[in-house]
Design a protein around this motif. Structure first.
Motif, PDB file in Angstrom:
ATOM      1  N   GLY A 138      -3.570  -2.433  -1.362  1.00  0.00           N
ATOM      2  CA  GLY A 138      -4.150  -1.587  -2.390  1.00  0.00           C
ATOM      3  C   GLY A 138      -3.513  -0.216  -2.354  1.00  0.00           C
ATOM      4  O   GLY A 138      -3.045   0.226  -1.294  1.00  0.00           O
ATOM      5  N   GLU A 161      -0.161   7.574  -7.946  1.00  0.00           N
ATOM      6  CA  GLU A 161      -0.695   6.997  -9.179  1.00  0.00           C
ATOM      7  C   GLU A 161       0.414   6.788 -10.198  1.00  0.00           C
ATOM      8  O   GLU A 161       0.506   5.744 -10.841  1.00  0.00           O
ATOM      9  N   ALA A 201      -5.408  -7.134  -9.219  1.00  0.00           N
ATOM     10  CA  ALA A 201      -6.379  -6.911  -8.158  1.00  0.00           C
ATOM     11  C   ALA A 201      -7.072  -5.564  -8.322  1.00  0.00           C
ATOM     12  O   ALA A 201      -8.018  -5.259  -7.614  1.00  0.00           O
ATOM     13  N   ASP A 202      -6.587  -4.760  -9.240  1.00  0.00           N
ATOM     14  CA  ASP A 202      -7.200  -3.448  -9.454  1.00  0.00           C
ATOM     15  C   ASP A 202      -7.250  -3.143 -10.948  1.00  0.00           C
ATOM     16  O   ASP A 202      -6.718  -2.135 -11.407  1.00  0.00           O
ATOM     17  N   LEU A 203      -7.911  -4.036 -11.657  1.00  0.00           N
ATOM     18  CA  LEU A 203      -7.993  -3.891 -13.110  1.00  0.00           C
ATOM     19  C   LEU A 203      -8.715  -2.621 -13.526  1.00  0.00           C
ATOM     20  O   LEU A 203      -8.495  -2.091 -14.606  1.00  0.00           O
ATOM     21  N   GLY A 204      -9.564  -2.135 -12.663  1.00  0.00           N
ATOM     22  CA  GLY A 204     -10.290  -0.904 -12.964  1.00  0.00           C
ATOM     23  C   GLY A 204      -9.341   0.251 -13.210  1.00  0.00           C
ATOM     24  O   GLY A 204      -9.501   1.025 -14.152  1.00  0.00           O
ATOM     25  N   ARG A 205      -8.323   0.358 -12.384  1.00  0.00           N
ATOM     26  CA  ARG A 205      -7.326   1.413 -12.558  1.00  0.00           C
ATOM     27  C   ARG A 205      -6.646   1.281 -13.922  1.00  0.00           C
ATOM     28  O   ARG A 205      -6.482   2.259 -14.640  1.00  0.00           O
ATOM     29  N   GLY A 215      -7.850   0.028 -16.525  1.00  0.00           N
ATOM     30  CA  GLY A 215      -8.785   0.461 -17.559  1.00  0.00           C
ATOM     31  C   GLY A 215      -8.893   1.965 -17.661  1.00  0.00           C
ATOM     32  O   GLY A 215      -9.142   2.509 -18.734  1.00  0.00           O
ATOM     33  N   ARG A 216      -8.659   2.638 -16.543  1.00  0.00           N
ATOM     34  CA  ARG A 216      -8.825   4.097 -16.523  1.00  0.00           C
ATOM     35  C   ARG A 216      -7.600   4.836 -17.038  1.00  0.00           C
ATOM     36  O   ARG A 216      -7.702   5.991 -17.443  1.00  0.00           O
TER      37      ARG A 216
END
Lengths: 196, 196
Positions: free
Chosen positions: B23, B51, B106-110, B112-113
């Motif tokens: 991650g 990022e 594995a980090d779809l939230g990122r 989305g942000r």
DNA sequence: CCGGAGTTTGTACTCACGGTACAACCTCCA
DNA sequence: TGGAGGTTGTACCGTGAGTACAAACTCCGG
């Protein structure tokens, strides 16, 4: 991790909100303290760190889902009907606990890395679906798929990613409605039926 | 973010490996430097931080997927056949670039942000599927679904989560094979056909 | 009512790491 | 050949995770 008293556990749920919004790494312990009303020092008294706090919230959530799914799995009727019930149950919890669910699904990688959570996800999602697929093949309400494991993974993806979108966009999620549409597609398929 | 020369861009791809494994937040900049062979100071010359490095890798990936999917979308034949082609193309890239794909999924939230990435995901996944669904309803090769947007989300979930599992477990992913099974389930549905 | 065990919390601290500053050096082209 | 811009090492700063610890508070058995 010390045994967590229920008063703490209850307050702690509010900590899922900032995690869902920003992700765990972008959320300071101080923010978790603020959101939950539990002072930082107390958090460290019970948990060894952020990760463990989230793990606690997630296992709590997954236990609840597993319970609701187990009930749906026991329902009378055809396996096909139970599949619909299981999906509905999963979506219902997502509607009830949007923040924790978002924290889980938006960071599936973490779930995969923590064995305890990976197992809980399997218990709450794959395994029950896999079983109901087998039951459906037996009672004739579902067709025999070549690879039930892969199929239950696909169903997991379809259900959770659909739910996740609602959560991210903040649009209200009607579990019955969503489950109906979702299982409609999953059961009947996308292909046009030549003779239906 | 300065324009990134192709030499740097090429080396940088190796940085996806530690990100996929641990991650982004558990990966130190120094590790990205080590994995890619690009010194930390140089990384900061081109990017403002971790990022942005990941965002660069992801947009690169998503552009590639979008390209492959666009080709599949133009193929002759029925919309139903094109849908299979699109899913195959998506899985093929996952097989080719496992690390970056895992970092994304594995980090779809990122994703989305970061609006830029969210748009790229839509272009690479939802939009083409949504269009082919409409085409299928028109040419008769697919049935008319009530909610094409929700349906394409479900398809996205089924495809990517299936792929993600292969990536996490490290088992080799045969795109053709996986796509065949996946679209088999999606097209024909799980229900037993009474008259098929 | 006392005393001690365990809980709760504030405060002060350490330390790892992300990110910045900057200077030396290198490359390439006008 | 000189200057612009790319490359990299090194030294540094600030933030925030996690630790240490002591004061206070709760609760229970004697």
């Amino acid at each position: 991790m010390r045994p967590v008293p229920s008063t703490i556990a209850a307050k702690l749920k509010a900590a899922a909100v900032p995690i869902a919004e920003r992700g765990l790494d972008q959320t300071k312990i101080e923010e978790l303290a603020e959101a939950s009303g539990i002072p930082k020092a107390t958090l460290y008294y019970y948990f060894t760190g952020k990760e463990e706090i989230l793990a606690f919230l997630l296992t709590d959530l997954l236990t609840e889902i597993a319970g609701a799914v187990a009930v749906a799995s026991e329902a009378p009727g055809t396996a096909r009907e139970r599949l619909v019930g299981i999906v509905t149950a999963q979506l219902r919890v997502m509607a009830t606990q949007p923040a924790v669910c978002q924290a889980l699904l938006a960071d599936l990688g973490r779930a995969g890395r923590v064995p305890e959570i990976a197992v809980a996800v399997a218990d709450a999602f794959y395994t029950p679906v896999e079983r109901v697929l087998a039951e459906g093949a037996a009672d004739g309400s579902l067709r025999k798929v070549q690879d039930p494991v892969a199929t239950s993974m696909a169903i997991f993806g379809a259900v959770t990613i659909t739910g996740l979108h609602y959560l991210i966009r903040g649009t209200p999620l009607d579990p019955k409605q969503a489950a109906k549409h979702l299982t409609g597609v999953l059961l009947d398929g996308l292909a046009r039926k030549d003779r239906g």
